[in-house]
Design a protein around this motif. Structure first.
Motif, PDB file in Angstrom:
ATOM      1  N   HIS A  97       0.836  -1.211   0.000  1.00 18.12           N
ATOM      2  CA  HIS A  97       0.000   0.000   0.000  1.00 18.12           C
ATOM      3  C   HIS A  97       0.868   1.258   0.000  1.00 18.12           C
ATOM      4  CE1 HIS A  97      -3.502  -2.398   0.271  1.00 18.12           C
ATOM      5  NE2 HIS A  97      -3.470  -2.647   1.579  1.00 18.12           N
ATOM      6  N   PHE A  98       1.939   1.237   0.782  1.00 20.44           N
ATOM      7  CA  PHE A  98       2.847   2.383   0.843  1.00 20.44           C
ATOM      8  C   PHE A  98       3.485   2.642  -0.519  1.00 20.44           C
ATOM      9  CE2 PHE A  98       7.151   3.947   2.684  1.00 20.44           C
ATOM     10  CZ  PHE A  98       6.780   5.264   2.457  1.00 20.44           C
ATOM     11  N   LEU A  99       3.951   1.569  -1.162  1.00 23.19           N
ATOM     12  CA  LEU A  99       4.585   1.694  -2.474  1.00 23.19           C
ATOM     13  C   LEU A  99       3.593   2.189  -3.524  1.00 23.19           C
ATOM     14  CD1 LEU A  99       7.022   1.304  -4.310  1.00 23.19           C
ATOM     15  CD2 LEU A  99       6.405  -1.103  -4.532  1.00 23.19           C
ATOM     16  N   LEU A 100       2.378   1.634  -3.512  1.00 24.14           N
ATOM     17  CA  LEU A 100       1.358   2.054  -4.482  1.00 24.14           C
ATOM     18  C   LEU A 100       0.968   3.515  -4.274  1.00 24.14           C
ATOM     19  CD1 LEU A 100      -0.940  -1.114  -4.580  1.00 24.14           C
ATOM     20  CD2 LEU A 100       0.562  -0.291  -6.391  1.00 24.14           C
ATOM     21  N   ALA A 101       0.867   3.947  -3.004  1.00 23.76           N
ATOM     22  CA  ALA A 101       0.517   5.343  -2.715  1.00 23.76           C
ATOM     23  C   ALA A 101       1.612   6.287  -3.219  1.00 23.76           C
ATOM     24  CB  ALA A 101       0.312   5.523  -1.212  1.00 23.76           C
ATOM     25  N   ARG A 130       1.431   6.332  -7.052  1.00 22.11           N
ATOM     26  CA  ARG A 130       0.295   7.141  -7.536  1.00 22.11           C
ATOM     27  C   ARG A 130       0.580   8.631  -7.389  1.00 22.11           C
ATOM     28  NH1 ARG A 130      -3.130   3.052  -5.380  1.00 22.11           N
ATOM     29  NH2 ARG A 130      -3.199   4.158  -3.392  1.00 22.11           N
ATOM     30  N   PHE A 131       1.140   9.000  -6.255  1.00 27.43           N
ATOM     31  CA  PHE A 131       1.435  10.419  -6.024  1.00 27.43           C
ATOM     32  C   PHE A 131       2.416  10.954  -7.060  1.00 27.43           C
ATOM     33  CE2 PHE A 131       4.119  13.727  -4.119  1.00 27.43           C
ATOM     34  CZ  PHE A 131       3.150  14.673  -3.824  1.00 27.43           C
ATOM     35  N   MET A 132       3.475  10.206  -7.336  1.00 26.48           N
ATOM     36  CA  MET A 132       4.516  10.675  -8.250  1.00 26.48           C
ATOM     37  C   MET A 132       4.073  10.666  -9.710  1.00 26.48           C
ATOM     38  SD  MET A 132       6.952  11.601  -6.285  1.00 26.48           S
ATOM     39  CE  MET A 132       8.208  11.962  -7.505  1.00 26.48           C
ATOM     40  N   THR A 133       3.194   9.729 -10.075  1.00 23.37           N
ATOM     41  CA  THR A 133       2.806   9.608 -11.486  1.00 23.37           C
ATOM     42  C   THR A 133       1.517  10.357 -11.822  1.00 23.37           C
ATOM     43  OG1 THR A 133       1.685   7.501 -11.009  1.00 23.37           O
ATOM     44  CG2 THR A 133       3.962   7.390 -11.787  1.00 23.37           C
ATOM     45  N   GLN A 134       0.628  10.561 -10.844  1.00 18.57           N
ATOM     46  CA  GLN A 134      -0.669  11.166 -11.133  1.00 18.57           C
ATOM     47  C   GLN A 134      -0.744  12.642 -10.752  1.00 18.57           C
ATOM     48  OE1 GLN A 134      -3.872   8.728  -9.570  1.00 18.57           O
ATOM     49  NE2 GLN A 134      -3.011   6.855 -10.451  1.00 18.57           N
ATOM     50  N   THR A 135       0.210  13.114  -9.958  1.00 25.04           N
ATOM     51  CA  THR A 135       0.259  14.546  -9.643  1.00 25.04           C
ATOM     52  C   THR A 135       0.784  15.296 -10.872  1.00 25.04           C
ATOM     53  OG1 THR A 135       0.754  14.017  -7.338  1.00 25.04           O
ATOM     54  CG2 THR A 135       1.189  16.270  -8.046  1.00 25.04           C
ATOM     55  N   PRO A 136       0.183  16.439 -11.214  1.00 19.24           N
ATOM     56  CA  PRO A 136       0.677  17.205 -12.377  1.00 19.24           C
ATOM     57  C   PRO A 136       2.181  17.473 -12.290  1.00 19.24           C
ATOM     58  CG  PRO A 136      -1.394  18.126 -11.595  1.00 19.24           C
ATOM     59  CD  PRO A 136      -1.004  17.074 -10.609  1.00 19.24           C
ATOM     60  N   THR A 185       7.167   9.577 -16.755  1.00 22.29           N
ATOM     61  CA  THR A 185       6.392   8.619 -15.950  1.00 22.29           C
ATOM     62  C   THR A 185       7.285   7.516 -15.391  1.00 22.29           C
ATOM     63  OG1 THR A 185       4.401   9.059 -17.262  1.00 22.29           O
ATOM     64  CG2 THR A 185       4.420   7.044 -15.944  1.00 22.29           C
ATOM     65  N   ASP A 186       8.119   6.932 -16.243  1.00 22.61           N
ATOM     66  CA  ASP A 186       9.031   5.881 -15.773  1.00 22.61           C
ATOM     67  C   ASP A 186       9.995   6.422 -14.719  1.00 22.61           C
ATOM     68  OD1 ASP A 186       7.993   3.825 -17.295  1.00 22.61           O
ATOM     69  OD2 ASP A 186       9.337   4.166 -18.984  1.00 22.61           O
ATOM     70  N   THR A 187      10.439   7.658 -14.912  1.00 21.92           N
ATOM     71  CA  THR A 187      11.357   8.264 -13.937  1.00 21.92           C
ATOM     72  C   THR A 187      10.668   8.459 -12.597  1.00 21.92           C
ATOM     73  OG1 THR A 187      12.569   9.406 -15.685  1.00 21.92           O
ATOM     74  CG2 THR A 187      12.820  10.262 -13.466  1.00 21.92           C
ATOM     75  N   MET A 188       9.420   8.920 -12.620  1.00 24.11           N
ATOM     76  CA  MET A 188       8.691   9.135 -11.370  1.00 24.11           C
ATOM     77  C   MET A 188       8.427   7.809 -10.656  1.00 24.11           C
ATOM     78  SD  MET A 188       8.523  12.305 -10.919  1.00 24.11           S
ATOM     79  CE  MET A 188      10.096  12.466 -11.793  1.00 24.11           C
ATOM     80  N   ARG A 189       8.184   6.741 -11.424  1.00 26.80           N
ATOM     81  CA  ARG A 189       8.024   5.414 -10.804  1.00 26.80           C
ATOM     82  C   ARG A 189       9.326   4.985 -10.118  1.00 26.80           C
ATOM     83  NH1 ARG A 189       4.422   3.552 -15.442  1.00 26.80           N
ATOM     84  NH2 ARG A 189       2.355   3.509 -14.477  1.00 26.80           N
ATOM     85  N   GLY A 225       9.445   1.168 -13.993  1.00 28.69           N
ATOM     86  CA  GLY A 225      10.314   2.326 -13.943  1.00 28.69           C
ATOM     87  C   GLY A 225      11.302   2.315 -15.096  1.00 28.69           C
ATOM     88  N   LEU A 226      12.416   2.983 -14.910  1.00 28.22           N
ATOM     89  CA  LEU A 226      13.400   3.120 -15.980  1.00 28.22           C
ATOM     90  C   LEU A 226      14.117   1.808 -16.290  1.00 28.22           C
ATOM     91  CD1 LEU A 226      14.930   6.533 -14.861  1.00 28.22           C
ATOM     92  CD2 LEU A 226      13.598   6.139 -16.941  1.00 28.22           C
ATOM     93  N   GLY A 227      14.088   0.852 -15.358  1.00 27.99           N
ATOM     94  CA  GLY A 227      14.771  -0.416 -15.585  1.00 27.99           C
ATOM     95  C   GLY A 227      14.137  -1.255 -16.668  1.00 27.99           C
ATOM     96  N   GLN A 228      12.786  -1.199 -16.781  1.00 30.65           N
ATOM     97  CA  GLN A 228      12.095  -2.039 -17.767  1.00 30.65           C
ATOM     98  C   GLN A 228      12.434  -1.670 -19.212  1.00 30.65           C
ATOM     99  OE1 GLN A 228       7.887  -2.406 -16.833  1.00 30.65           O
ATOM    100  NE2 GLN A 228       8.336  -4.203 -15.578  1.00 30.65           N
ATOM    101  N   PRO A 229      12.462  -0.372 -19.585  1.00 28.91           N
ATOM    102  CA  PRO A 229      12.894  -0.048 -20.951  1.00 28.91           C
ATOM    103  C   PRO A 229      14.334  -0.477 -21.237  1.00 28.91           C
ATOM    104  CG  PRO A 229      11.752   1.822 -19.975  1.00 28.91           C
ATOM    105  CD  PRO A 229      11.952   0.818 -18.885  1.00 28.91           C
ATOM    106  N   VAL A 230      15.207  -0.378 -20.229  1.00 38.27           N
ATOM    107  CA  VAL A 230      16.592  -0.820 -20.416  1.00 38.27           C
ATOM    108  C   VAL A 230      16.629  -2.327 -20.667  1.00 38.27           C
ATOM    109  CG1 VAL A 230      18.861  -1.049 -19.322  1.00 38.27           C
ATOM    110  CG2 VAL A 230      17.551   1.063 -19.044  1.00 38.27           C
TER     111      VAL A 230
END
Length: 295
Positions: free
Chosen positions: A46-50, A53-59, A98-102, A244-249
């Protein structure tokens, strides 16, 4: 003379039986307690998901201003704030926001957990030589074990997903936090501790009002190293579902996409430099504060 050239080892059948016994035992443990262990990590999920969400959904302008405010508070340096701004703007311009914020959310959660676990263990080690002797070999193993190995038991227990990846990253990144907390407290001047004793301070007051404040620059160095090691683990953790950024790499490696790998790799480097400069600047400010106190 064969014995001279070939090292004596366990009989193949006995070695196979031993490995099978260990593997079967771990599988039985996973089947029996896997669900219960997974349930223990629900608050962590829950902590990780919160945070995600904050980092990716906040403008993005709000997130950008928030990061720059943290950088200014920590460093009090316009140069560092400007470099953070340029780095983040380039990341956004090349469509990696988005990947960076994740990734930032993951590193933030990892750092919080590492501090919450590593700080008390480091304090215990600093207070007891026996505890230090017991924990040091464990930390040695954690720091020298290949990072891929952490993924095996975590995946067997918890499966594929963000939380198993988070746990693997924390295990890999926490040793510097523990070691430098222990070191920082042990380096506190004995004269200062004697002065605290003369004023009638008890153990708790000495810890929170003398030892931890004076050890803070060293502890900040531990936090810095924890962040760097967590970022180094990002690409490896992406193999078990950490976004995050690891998946595209990882995708770039699998499909030979040169530019995708280089751009996302440079984004990881940019974040690492940003975190490193900010945390180091904060540590230097704390060091100056400590020198003023001693002076």
């Amino acid at each position: 003379m064969d014995w001279f050239y070939k090292f004596p080892n366990m009989n193949d059948g006995a070695l196979r039986d031993l490995k099978k016994l260990i593997d079967d035992g771990f599988r039985a443990f996973t089947r029996a307690y896997g669900d219960a262990i997974e349930g223990l990590f629900t608050p962590l999920q829950h902590f990780l998901l919160a945070a995600d969400r904050f980092m990716t959904q906040t403008p993005w302008p709000i997130i950008l201003l928030l990061i720059l405010a943290v950088a200014w508070f920590a460093s009090r340096s316009l140069k560092i704030v400007a470099s953070c701004l340029v780095t983040l703007m380039l990341i956004g311009y090349f469509d990696m926001w988005t990947d960076t914020m994740r990734t930032v959310a993951m590193i933030f959660v990892c750092t919080v957990i590492s501090i919450a676990i590593g700080l008390p263990i480091g304090i215990l080690m600093a207070r007891s030589d026996r505890v230090q002797r017991a924990i040091n070999p464990i930390l040695d193993v954690m720091q020298t074990m290949p990072s891929f190995v952490y993924l095996i038991p975590v995946v067997m227990l918890l499966g594929i997903g963000r939380v198993p990846g988070l746990i693997a990253v924390v295990i890999y990144a926490i040793p510097p936090m523990i070691r430098l907390t222990d070191l920082g407290i042990r380096l506190v001047d004995k004269d200062v501790l004697e002065a605290a004793d003369a004023f009638g301070a008890d153990r708790r007051q000495k810890l929170f009002k003398v030892q931890l404040p004076l050890a803070l620059p060293t502890i900040m160095a531990g936090i810095n190293q924890t962040i760097m090691m967590a970022l180094a683990m990002v690409v490896i953790a992406s193999m078990i579902g950490v976004q995050g950024l690891g998946q595209p790499v990882l995708k770039a490696i699998a499909n030979q996409y040169f530019t995708l790998g280089v751009f996302n790799g440079l984004a990881i480097v940019g974040i690492a430099i940003m975190f490193d400069r900010v945390s180091q600047a904060y540590g230097k400010r704390l060091q100056k504060h400590r020198e003023i106190i001693h002076g």
